[in-house]
Design an enzyme around this catalytic site. Structure first.
Site, PDB file in Angstrom:
ATOM      1  N   GLU A  12       5.121  -4.442  11.959  1.00  0.00           N
ATOM      2  CA  GLU A  12       4.167  -3.322  11.827  1.00  0.00           C
ATOM      3  C   GLU A  12       2.935  -3.905  11.138  1.00  0.00           C
ATOM      4  OE1 GLU A  12       4.443  -0.104  12.736  1.00  0.00           O
ATOM      5  OE2 GLU A  12       6.538  -0.065  13.358  1.00  0.00           O
TER       6      GLU A  12
ATOM      7  N   CYS B 232      -3.063   1.283   6.991  1.00  0.00           N
ATOM      8  CA  CYS B 232      -3.167   0.514   8.242  1.00  0.00           C
ATOM      9  C   CYS B 232      -3.864   1.292   9.352  1.00  0.00           C
ATOM     10  CB  CYS B 232      -1.785   0.060   8.682  1.00  0.00           C
ATOM     11  SG  CYS B 232      -0.594   1.384   8.623  1.00  0.00           S
TER      12      CYS B 232
ATOM     13  N   ASN C  85       0.774  -1.252   0.000  1.00  0.00           N
ATOM     14  CA  ASN C  85       0.000   0.000   0.000  1.00  0.00           C
ATOM     15  C   ASN C  85       0.803   1.299   0.000  1.00  0.00           C
ATOM     16  OD1 ASN C  85       0.703  -0.552   2.645  1.00  0.00           O
ATOM     17  ND2 ASN C  85      -1.206   0.208   3.504  1.00  0.00           N
TER      18      ASN C  85
HETATM   19  P1  NAD Z   1       0.641  -9.083   3.439  1.00  0.00           P
HETATM   20  O1  NAD Z   1       0.863  -9.473   4.853  1.00  0.00           O
HETATM   21  O2  NAD Z   1      -0.216  -9.935   2.600  1.00  0.00           O
HETATM   22  O3  NAD Z   1       2.059  -8.990   2.677  1.00  0.00           O
HETATM   23  C1  NAD Z   1       3.098  -8.157   3.134  1.00  0.00           C
HETATM   24  C2  NAD Z   1       4.431  -8.692   2.636  1.00  0.00           C
HETATM   25  O4  NAD Z   1       4.708  -9.942   3.256  1.00  0.00           O
HETATM   26  C3  NAD Z   1       4.505  -8.933   1.136  1.00  0.00           C
HETATM   27  O5  NAD Z   1       5.770  -8.538   0.665  1.00  0.00           O
HETATM   28  C4  NAD Z   1       4.347 -10.443   1.041  1.00  0.00           C
HETATM   29  O6  NAD Z   1       4.927 -11.006  -0.122  1.00  0.00           O
HETATM   30  C5  NAD Z   1       5.105 -10.882   2.270  1.00  0.00           C
HETATM   31  N1  NAD Z   1       4.790 -12.222   2.775  1.00  0.00           N
HETATM   32  C6  NAD Z   1       3.619 -12.897   2.658  1.00  0.00           C
HETATM   33  N2  NAD Z   1       3.725 -14.112   3.261  1.00  0.00           N
HETATM   34  C7  NAD Z   1       4.985 -14.177   3.783  1.00  0.00           C
HETATM   35  C8  NAD Z   1       5.692 -15.160   4.522  1.00  0.00           C
HETATM   36  N3  NAD Z   1       5.124 -16.314   4.879  1.00  0.00           N
HETATM   37  N4  NAD Z   1       6.970 -14.912   4.894  1.00  0.00           N
HETATM   38  C9  NAD Z   1       7.560 -13.742   4.557  1.00  0.00           C
HETATM   39  N5  NAD Z   1       6.942 -12.774   3.845  1.00  0.00           N
HETATM   40  C10 NAD Z   1       5.662 -12.983   3.467  1.00  0.00           C
HETATM   41  O7  NAD Z   1       0.104  -7.570   3.464  1.00  0.00           O
HETATM   42  P2  NAD Z   1      -0.428  -6.665   2.272  1.00  0.00           P
HETATM   43  O8  NAD Z   1      -1.746  -7.161   1.809  1.00  0.00           O
HETATM   44  O9  NAD Z   1       0.634  -6.403   1.272  1.00  0.00           O
HETATM   45  O10 NAD Z   1      -0.633  -5.276   3.074  1.00  0.00           O
HETATM   46  C11 NAD Z   1      -1.756  -5.009   3.834  1.00  0.00           C
HETATM   47  C12 NAD Z   1      -1.529  -5.236   5.305  1.00  0.00           C
HETATM   48  O11 NAD Z   1      -0.411  -4.503   5.758  1.00  0.00           O
HETATM   49  C13 NAD Z   1      -2.694  -4.734   6.136  1.00  0.00           C
HETATM   50  O12 NAD Z   1      -2.989  -5.649   7.149  1.00  0.00           O
HETATM   51  C14 NAD Z   1      -2.175  -3.434   6.733  1.00  0.00           C
HETATM   52  O13 NAD Z   1      -2.768  -3.039   7.929  1.00  0.00           O
HETATM   53  C15 NAD Z   1      -0.737  -3.776   6.933  1.00  0.00           C
HETATM   54  N6  NAD Z   1       0.050  -2.544   7.027  1.00  0.00           N
HETATM   55  C16 NAD Z   1       0.574  -2.178   8.236  1.00  0.00           C
HETATM   56  C17 NAD Z   1       1.287  -0.981   8.341  1.00  0.00           C
HETATM   57  C18 NAD Z   1       1.914  -0.545   9.631  1.00  0.00           C
HETATM   58  O14 NAD Z   1       2.800   0.301   9.595  1.00  0.00           O
HETATM   59  N7  NAD Z   1       1.503  -1.049  10.774  1.00  0.00           N
HETATM   60  C19 NAD Z   1       1.440  -0.176   7.226  1.00  0.00           C
HETATM   61  C20 NAD Z   1       0.874  -0.584   6.018  1.00  0.00           C
HETATM   62  C21 NAD Z   1       0.193  -1.774   5.927  1.00  0.00           C
END
Ligand code: NAD
Length: 482
Positions: A250, A284, A154
């Site tokens: 995060e 988020c 995002n």
């Molecule tokens: P996601 O968890 O699906 O993916 C995030 C990343 O993790 C991607 O690069 C993905 O390829 C990787 N990933 C997936 N499975 C993995 C594994 N088993 N091991 C290692 N890496 C893996 O999240 P998304 O859909 O890209 O983003 C949305 C989420 O992110 C929402 O829940 C949002 O709240 C959160 N988010 C949090 C913050 C924060 O600062 N707290 C900021 C932005 C987004």
């Protein structure tokens, strides 16, 4: 454009590789073809980063690290349009919001350049202990080694820099895995950082899915720290797989925003509409659960609807558009199902339009109950649940009734109440008189409960990318004991 991993400055985009298309979420056009990384690429990247840490970064002086970060900020300033266009094309983020992301990222690099030069330590008062006389003790802060940075779709520039810039400031090396849905901006960023002077063997890009390339990065024994931003389920699996590594997580949230009857509630409505519907709620800390005092509930909800109706929905590349597509049609369908499910259980739609593909117009729901997905879970879509309350205690209790705790908001003109409620809310951050969605990059940012572990915000992220090392000296002589 075919893009692949960048390992020690060399791009791996041979035709023989498995490919994956990055699609523009608005019109479905191909933004880039990815040549996916393999387990061998990952291993090579980590080994090279490990060597570069030992041979280069560990000894690189702070002023050189600061120079790299400052030059990167300058280069980003020169390429603002290119980065904004890349963010918009691959993530569907409207131009207005993508521009802000680039602007914040420039500032973030400059904060990191300043922090690089502030990494110091402290002297320990050794003579506080019996037997500690004539000893000198001090604490140094040393870099960790290889940082594995894993980012979500995002904020492909800003959230990547929340890991890369502090890692550079601290003197670490990096293996970076951007989200497979939005890797093009990360690819451009790695090239920009190399151009700014980051040694090519000290920053590597790997491209692929979480299971194929993310998990082996998390498990690799030569990685010292994993810095992850993403969803709660993935965060949980990373925490388990990381073993003895340091981990920053995060994660998500369903941010509460409380509006009291004495607030400037028209201003609050404006901020909540911007904060709940900006980037289609895919932030988020998006405003999601809006608790509104009964006395102003009807007028406030009407104002939300009025303001949301003024938002322009359409092509995110059009600079006048406020709301573009969600990241995929599947995500828009998932959000629509949550709305339908809430409506079938008695919720009412104060505002709702028709979904078309990945385009989901703003939804405002009332008469929701706490067991509905739109209240209980992270909605990550342009949906607000507006909920009446009677007393301060009730508002706080309901706001805290969540597995999440990332950032929250309270709107009131009563200064005592503002601070009291801010103290009582269980979350990593609270805004008074602004929506939960407001963020700048120099304050500690992170969650309590299932919203995460650790803090970002440049200074705080740098701290979490350093190790404390104590060095003691037993001195001969010294003043005679009295
Ligand atoms: P996601 O968890 O699906 O993916 C995030 C990343 O993790 C991607 O690069 C993905 O390829 C990787 N990933 C997936 N499975 C993995 C594994 N088993 N091991 C290692 N890496 C893996 O999240 P998304 O859909 O890209 O983003 C949305 C989420 O992110 C929402 O829940 C949002 O709240 C959160 N988010 C949090 C913050 C924060 O600062 N707290 C900021 C932005 C987004």
């Amino acid at each position: 454009m075919i893009i692949g991993s960048i390992i020690s400055g060399k791009e791996r985009n041979e035709k023989s590789r498995t490919t994956h298309e990055v699609k523009n979420p608005f019109d479905g056009s191909t933004v880039a073809t990815l040549a996916l990384s393999t387990a061998d690429d990952l291993n090579e990247a980590v080994e090279a980063a490990h060597k570069a840490f030992e041979n280069k970064m560990k000894a690189m002086p702070a002023h050189e690290r600061a120079d790299i970060l400052r030059k990167a900020a300058r280069l980003l300033g020169e390429r603002e349009d290119e980065f904004q266009q890349s963010i918009t094309a691959e993530s569907g983020k409207p131009v207005k919001q993508a521009r802000k992301e680039v602007e914040r990222s420039k500032q973030l690099l400059l904060y990191a350049a300043e922090e690089a030069k502030k990494i110091g330590g402290e002297v320990v008062p050794m003579d506080a202990a019996i037997g500690g006389d004539n000893r000198l003790g001090f604490v140094k802060k040393t870099p960790l080694g290889v940082v594995g940075a894993i980012t979500p779709f995002n904020f492909p520039l800003n959230l990547s820099l929340h890991k890369l810039a502090p890692a550079i400031a601290a003197g670490n090396t990096i293996v970076f895995k951007p989200a497979e849905k939005t890797p093009v901006t990360g690819y451009k960023l790695v090239k920009l950082l190399h151009e700014a002077g980051m040694p090519e063997d000290a920053l590597h890009l790997i491209i692929g899915t979480g299971s194929e390339i993310g998990t082996p990065l998390v498990e690799h024994e030569k990685v010292a720290k994993i810095s992850f931003t993403g969803s709660v389920p993935v965060g949980k699996s990373i925490q388990k797989a990381a073993g003895f590594k340091k981990v920053t997580l995060e994660l998500g949230s369903n941010s509460p925003n409380i509006v009291f009857e004495d607030a400037d509630w028209k201003d609050a409505a404006e901020r909540i509409v911007a904060g709940g519907f900006g980037y289609s709620g895919q932030t988020c800390i998006s405003a999601q659960r809006i608790y509104v005092h009964r006395d102003i509930f009807d007028s406030f909800t009407d104002e939300l609807v009025r303001l949301a109706n003024n938002l322009k929905i359409g092509d995110p590349a059009d600079a006048s558009v406020d709301i573009g597509p969600m990241i995929t049609e599947d995500e828009a369908k998932r959000a629509e199902e949550w709305v339908e499910s809430a409506l079938s259980k008695g919720a009412k739609a104060a505002l709702k339009g028709e979904r078309s593909g990945a385009m989901l117009p703003p939804v405002i729901l009332t008469d929701v109950t706490d067991d509905m997905h739109v209240v209980q879970k992270e909605v990550f879509a342009p949906i607000l649940a507006v909920i009446p309350f009677g007393t301060e205690d009730e508002a706080v209790r309901r706001a805290n009734d969540s597995i999440y705790g990332l950032q929250a908001a309270v709107f009131t003109k009563n200064i005592d109440r503002a601070f009291r409620v801010a103290d009582r809310i269980e979350s990593g951050g609270v805004w008074i008189n602004d929506a939960s969605t407001y963020r700048q990059d120099n304050y500690p940012y992170g969650g309590v409960k299932q919203s995460g572990i650790g803090r970002e915000g440049v200074k705080y992220a740098v701290d979490e990318m350093l190790e404390l090392k104590f060095i003691g000296v037993k001195l001969d002589g010294g003043p005679p004991r009295v």
